[in-house]
Design a protein around this motif. Sequence first.
Motif, short mmCIF file in Angstrom:
data_model
loop_
_atom_site.label_atom_id
_atom_site.label_comp_id
_atom_site.label_asym_id
_atom_site.label_seq_id
_atom_site.Cartn_x
_atom_site.Cartn_y
_atom_site.Cartn_z
N LYS A 182 -3.30 4.86 -5.43
CA LYS A 182 -4.11 4.89 -4.21
C LYS A 182 -3.64 6.05 -3.33
CE LYS A 182 -5.22 -0.05 -4.07
NZ LYS A 182 -5.20 -1.32 -3.32
N PRO A 219 -8.98 4.53 -4.97
CA PRO A 219 -9.09 4.03 -3.59
C PRO A 219 -8.37 4.94 -2.59
CG PRO A 219 -8.52 2.26 -5.11
CD PRO A 219 -8.40 3.53 -5.88
N SER A 225 -14.73 8.41 -4.51
CA SER A 225 -14.22 7.03 -4.50
C SER A 225 -15.27 6.06 -3.98
CB SER A 225 -12.97 6.93 -3.61
OG SER A 225 -12.07 7.97 -3.86
N ASP A 272 -14.14 2.85 -3.34
CA ASP A 272 -13.28 2.04 -2.49
C ASP A 272 -12.59 2.98 -1.50
OD1 ASP A 272 -11.60 0.23 -1.31
OD2 ASP A 272 -10.45 -0.25 -3.12
#
Length: 230
Positions: free
Chosen positions: A96, A169, A195, A197
């Motif tokens: 992430k 993410p 992305s 997310d």
Amino acid sequence: MSVGVLCIHGFSGGPYEVKPFTSYLRSHTDWIIEEPTLSGHGEELHMSGFKAKHWLMDAELAFRSLAKKVDEVIVVGFSMGGIIALYLAKRYKVKKLVLLSAAAKYVSPKQLVKDFKMLATEAYHHNLTNNELYLRYHQKFNNVPLASTVEFMKLVRMVEPYYRHIQIPVYIVQGKLDGIVPYHTAQFLFDELASTDKVLYFSDNGKHHICFEEDCSEWFPQVLMFLKGK
């Protein structure tokens, strides 16, 4: 599942720029947190001779070293560090991303000229102590070679085509009163990233050094929840 966090500071800065956030992560997790200092950066600047490729190499070596110790790596990038974080996400297996005041559309030469004109005007009116740009740079004017700024801009341009390939993410934090990176930059970045997310948090009173703002108590926990997947 062991987790590592690589935190990358900004142009002409050092790990101190993200210290409040890394301290928060340390006190709320058992994650391994690494905060490398890019070549020529830190408490005392010695930037002459270092190029964008050196800063990217520093970040890559730090990432590879951390990746050997943990199962998953999260990358946090502040200002120019946000651009380097995106570079890493394109080339390595990053779990992430957290982008803080990311300099995706940093100061263009035209903007620099505008800002310096503004500084000159404010100096004339004896108002410099209240100017964020001045406070940020007044100690650095003599220590940041123009060549380094050119390298920084080169890095920003180089990484821009990567945005549409980033699918992991990502959490973006941006201050609306940022005097260094125009706050609409964050919306541009949010829109460009592939992305699905992704979160964009605007700090209404936040300036460039977003980790030192009063609303950190609000967004630090939100980012941590995002990173934990809750």
